[in-house]
Motif scaffolding. Structure first.
Motif, short mmCIF file in Angstrom:
data_model
loop_
_atom_site.label_atom_id
_atom_site.label_comp_id
_atom_site.label_asym_id
_atom_site.label_seq_id
_atom_site.Cartn_x
_atom_site.Cartn_y
_atom_site.Cartn_z
N GLY A 104 0.85 -1.62 0.13
CA GLY A 104 -0.13 -0.41 0.01
C GLY A 104 0.83 0.94 0.04
O GLY A 104 0.02 2.52 0.13
N GLY A 105 1.82 1.03 -0.43
CA GLY A 105 2.76 2.50 -0.72
C GLY A 105 3.92 2.74 0.37
O GLY A 105 4.23 3.79 0.79
N LEU A 106 3.49 1.89 1.76
CA LEU A 106 3.63 2.39 2.70
C LEU A 106 5.21 0.93 3.37
O LEU A 106 4.14 -0.18 3.21
CB LEU A 106 3.20 2.62 4.27
N ALA A 107 5.69 1.09 4.15
CA ALA A 107 6.33 0.55 4.87
C ALA A 107 5.74 -0.37 6.28
O ALA A 107 5.15 0.45 7.45
CB ALA A 107 7.93 0.49 5.09
N ARG A 108 5.29 -1.61 6.33
CA ARG A 108 4.74 -2.66 7.21
C ARG A 108 5.82 -3.43 8.34
O ARG A 108 5.32 -3.00 9.21
CB ARG A 108 3.72 -3.78 6.27
N ALA A 109 6.80 -3.94 7.97
CA ALA A 109 8.31 -4.08 8.54
C ALA A 109 9.04 -3.38 7.95
O ALA A 109 9.49 -3.41 6.83
CB ALA A 109 8.16 -5.58 8.71
N ALA A 110 10.00 -3.39 8.43
CA ALA A 110 11.53 -2.79 8.58
C ALA A 110 12.70 -3.44 9.20
O ALA A 110 12.71 -3.49 11.20
CB ALA A 110 11.76 -1.69 8.73
N GLY A 111 13.93 -2.93 8.78
CA GLY A 111 15.22 -3.58 9.99
C GLY A 111 16.57 -3.30 9.36
O GLY A 111 16.56 -3.28 8.01
N ILE A 112 17.05 -2.62 9.63
CA ILE A 112 18.76 -2.31 9.40
C ILE A 112 19.65 -2.78 10.64
O ILE A 112 19.69 -3.25 11.52
CB ILE A 112 18.83 -0.42 9.51
#
Length: 262
Positions: A111-119
């Motif tokens: 949907g154009g947005l990050a829903r889960a993320a990691g760095i």
């Protein structure tokens, strides 16, 4: 497997490889892309290849967008389920520098947005994880942005990047340079934006950036209370095709926007 589990496992599994290659970086193959200072290493290619394999094994119908090669493209459907990877954000720092900042960045976008993320930052081992609506964490500790209220007291991370970006910055944002209490440039978007999330900086400004540069870090920062927009104040969406990124603690956001010329 949930998306955040894939992200965390991949980052943990590959941080050691990147760290070992950094310690022996004089043996690493390095080339440049369009800009002489835009470097590409065998490590970037290997990490990206490994992620493509992991993502397609777990979620075979999802799209993968990445910084290198044929994966560096914007989906025609901006709402598609997609994985966005920057195998090494801060490659120039990886190649040169005694104490550089660089990280592996992965985001799951829908949907154009990050829903889960990691760095993960391979040299320090710091692992940042976030899920939309669930907060963001560094090594398991909840993150919150700073409470600095005034630009004159603020530390703003400005990424000068390429010569063309610097020309644009000088034409549009000298007021930010004059007005901010402190200016920093560590040369890695994930590092700069994550510093807003931890409260170690109060703002991050870049004239361009691609989705793989900011997708994961944006979610980490927003879940810590940050505000992220384009330079005209419009919402920052992963695949909107626009340029310019501003991420702040919220309190100084309007002040910075007011100093950026159209």
């Amino acid at each position: 497997m949930h998306e955040i589990q894939l992200i965390e496992k991949f980052l943990r599994d590959n941080a050691g490889y990147v760290r070992e290659k950094y310690l022996r970086r004089d043996t690493v193959t390095v080339t440049s892309k369009g800009d002489p200072s835009d470097l590409l290493t065998e490590v970037d290619l290997t990490v990206q290849k490994r992620f493509v394999e992991a993502a397609r094994a777990a979620f075979p119908s999802d799209m993968v967008v990445g910084e290198e090669g044929a994966l560096a493209r914007i989906p025609e459907n901006p709402d598609i389920r997609a994985w966005v990877i920057d195998p090494i954000d801060g490659t120039y720092n990886f190649v040169r520098g005694m104490n550089p900042v660089f990280g592996i960045s992965v985001a799951f976008v829908e949907g154009g947005l990050a829903r889960a993320a990691g760095i993960i930052f391979p040299l320090s081992g710091d692992l940042f994880l976030a899920e939309r609506g669930g907060g963001s964490f560094r090594n398991g500790q909840r993150l919150r942005v700073s409470e600095v209220q005034h630009l004159a007291e603020a530390c703003v991370e400005i990424d000068f990047s390429t010569a063309e970006d610097r020309k644009t910055f000088l034409a549009r944002s000298l007021g930010v340079m004059r007005g901010a209490g402190q200016i920093r440039c560590i040369g890695a978007a994930v590092g700069g934006i994550c510093q807003v999330a931890t409260g170690d900086a109060d703002g991050y400004l870049h004239m361009t950036l691609y989705p793989w540069d900011y997708a994961a870090a944006q979610l980490v920062a927003e879940e810590a209370g940050a505000v992220a927009t384009r330079l005209d104040g419009s919402p920052l969406r992963v695949f909107d095709g626009k340029e310019g990124v501003l991420v702040t603690n919220g309190a100084i956001h309007d002040a910075v926007l007011g100093l950026i010329l159209p």
